[in-house]
Scaffold this motif. Sequence first.
Motif, PDB file in Angstrom:
ATOM      1  N   ASP A 269       1.034   9.392  -3.191  1.00 45.24           N
ATOM      2  CA  ASP A 269       2.067  10.307  -2.716  1.00 45.24           C
ATOM      3  C   ASP A 269       3.477   9.828  -3.036  1.00 45.24           C
ATOM      4  O   ASP A 269       4.418  10.619  -3.048  1.00 45.24           O
ATOM      5  N   THR A 270       3.633   8.522  -3.277  1.00 47.10           N
ATOM      6  CA  THR A 270       4.953   7.942  -3.481  1.00 47.10           C
ATOM      7  C   THR A 270       5.441   8.193  -4.903  1.00 47.10           C
ATOM      8  O   THR A 270       4.747   7.878  -5.870  1.00 47.10           O
TER       9      THR A 270
ATOM     10  N   ARG B 151      -0.440  -0.052  -8.950  1.00 46.74           N
ATOM     11  CA  ARG B 151      -0.376   1.306  -9.506  1.00 46.74           C
ATOM     12  C   ARG B 151      -0.915   1.325 -10.944  1.00 46.74           C
ATOM     13  O   ARG B 151      -1.653   2.227 -11.331  1.00 46.74           O
TER      14      ARG B 151
ATOM     15  N   SER C 277       0.958   4.075  -3.007  1.00 48.99           N
ATOM     16  CA  SER C 277       0.294   5.329  -2.630  1.00 48.99           C
ATOM     17  C   SER C 277       0.494   6.398  -3.704  1.00 48.99           C
ATOM     18  O   SER C 277       1.580   6.512  -4.280  1.00 48.99           O
TER      19      SER C 277
ATOM     20  N   ALA D  74       0.830  -1.213   0.000  1.00 49.93           N
ATOM     21  CA  ALA D  74       0.000   0.000   0.000  1.00 49.93           C
ATOM     22  C   ALA D  74       0.861   1.259   0.000  1.00 49.93           C
ATOM     23  O   ALA D  74       0.543   2.249  -0.675  1.00 49.93           O
ATOM     24  N   ALA D  75       1.956   1.252   0.763  1.00 52.42           N
ATOM     25  CA  ALA D  75       2.846   2.417   0.791  1.00 52.42           C
ATOM     26  C   ALA D  75       3.489   2.636  -0.574  1.00 52.42           C
ATOM     27  O   ALA D  75       3.554   3.769  -1.078  1.00 52.42           O
TER      28      ALA D  75
END
Length: 485
Positions: A119-120, A172, A117, A113-114
């Motif tokens: 934001d990544t 993604r 994200s 999930a990170a």
Amino acid sequence: MRLSNETLAAVPASVARPAYDRAAVKAGVVHLGIGAFHRAHQAAVFEAALASGDLRWGVIGVSLRSASVREQMAPQDGLYTLLVREGEVQTPQIMGVVQRVLVAPEDPEAVIAALASPDTHLVTLTITEKGYCLDRKTGKLMAEDADVAADLAGLERPRTAAGFLVAALARRRAQGLAPLSILSCDNLPHNGALLKGAVLAMAEAHDPALAAWIAETCSFPATMVDRIVPATTDEDIAGLAALIGAEDRAMVKAEPFLQWVIEDAFAGERPDFAAFGVQLTDAVAPWEEAKLRLLNGAHSAIAYLGGLAGDAFVHDFVSTAQGLLFVERLWDEVVPTLDPPAGLDVAAYRKQLMARFANSALQHRTRQIAMDGSQKLPQRLLAPLTAVRGQGGSFAAIALGIAAWVRWQAGTTDAGESFAIDDPAAAALGAALASAETPRERVVAALGVLGFVPDEEALAAVAAHLDSLEQSGARAAIIQFLGEK
């Protein structure tokens, strides 16, 4: 008291700390392998980006194995101290860049999930050479490795870095999110290409269309990283507590020098790296080769020769006339194999390296460097040997460094102290060496585990040095080598 958000105000005002609003920071970076090196190197650059007012570059750290870093940092709200040491000068800086630390085996979904994200934008990796799970001989994924085999079978709970990256990139792509720039920061030649190959092989096994999307849209820039970051000791923690008035179990110590060279090939957003001292270039390989062969090659030779002789630290080895001269002779042999970039003054670089080696405040342990030698030796000493042989140059110092690695596999110092061989190939090396009766046979057996077959002249030189090391010890072998020169 333990360092934390609550206790930060009690730390002396003279100690640098985050002046930005940590609550407003977005985690634009996911880092796989959040050990001391990352916290002293890449994280320092991202901290500088935050300090400049660009709050997109907080870090989510991921441990692929142990929970130890999470257990150090979580009680401290992610705060830790970077302590820069040179001589008698100690400069602490409290870092706020790490937002949280995830432990992959506990919660692989949180890691995916990170990485997935919105934001990544960047993924950085310091997972050591062995973390790429690549066969040294073929450069391909080791399908026989249990973790690789599990990820090739399914990515519901990934185990490897490549597995996590592929699982996240699939998500993604499915969600229409931007691709990622994925930067290997490990001491591997052509590290970007190797990482890309591992990720594409993993993706191809699951979805050829995903592999094609990754190849077309994501970037895997080559990088070169350099900063000496010794392991933290309990004495370091106690000393820092006296300095800042708080206990910091996550502290890291480093030298002042920091270098990061990155291939200027990104898939999307990135910090203004150049503003923070990072070198962006079209060609990382010349920088990488110079660092691997001069700094890392010397470090490995020092680790094995010094470790055998009883030198606990790098500065102990170069503090002797013989040790210093050996390193210079090693560099004399290696330099002709380099194609230095325009911005590198090799003579000045050598002088700077020796000063860094001599920095006694770092307490850089030879046994720390000696770890995972089977993963390091090919690029640090075997590649230079091959290059020198191709040029017809002298290789006696390189051969002595290689012989010291072979001698190290016996697991005893010259004084008879036993130690464990900390290496993923320890069992294979032990089995190969068990029936080798002569120095020559031991060299052939040990290098055979690495898939390296020296020519007859090189083999004879390494075997002669090994015989000297076994008969007389490392210090005498170095003196003998210097006398023969």
